[in-house]
Design an enzyme around this catalytic site. Sequence first.
Site: not given
Length: 140
Positions: A58, A61-63, A66
Amino acid sequence: MTPAPEDIPGADQAAAHEQLTSKLGIEITRWDADRLVGTMPVKGNRQPYGLLHGGANAVLAETLGSVAAAMHAAPDRLAVGLELSCTHHRAVAEGVVTGVCTPIHRGRSTATYEIVITDEQDRRACTARLTCFLKDAPKV
């Protein structure tokens, strides 16, 4: 190349020493608004059973999502995470995983990305989708 605050539009330079990406060993290897790629080692990011922690997926993925959203939003807007979903397809016990982030929607107020995380044999381990809210950058 590990993402550094100076590389990410609108990033807080004062928080440079607190980046989670450094702690997890995340490196962005391709900086392209249409295809952002990053890697993360399994070692150091395992859960108690010796497998890659789903939360680490997660974070990767968020890195990636974003950063891609920040690249889209800059210079007048900032990207902040609104929703993240991850489907874990396969366990990974060793090596390095690679995340590939591609845009699904890039609008004025939101941006949505698909992030596919694969193991070293190019087998899909996780599929994630991130939506970011694009807000006006503070006036300085």
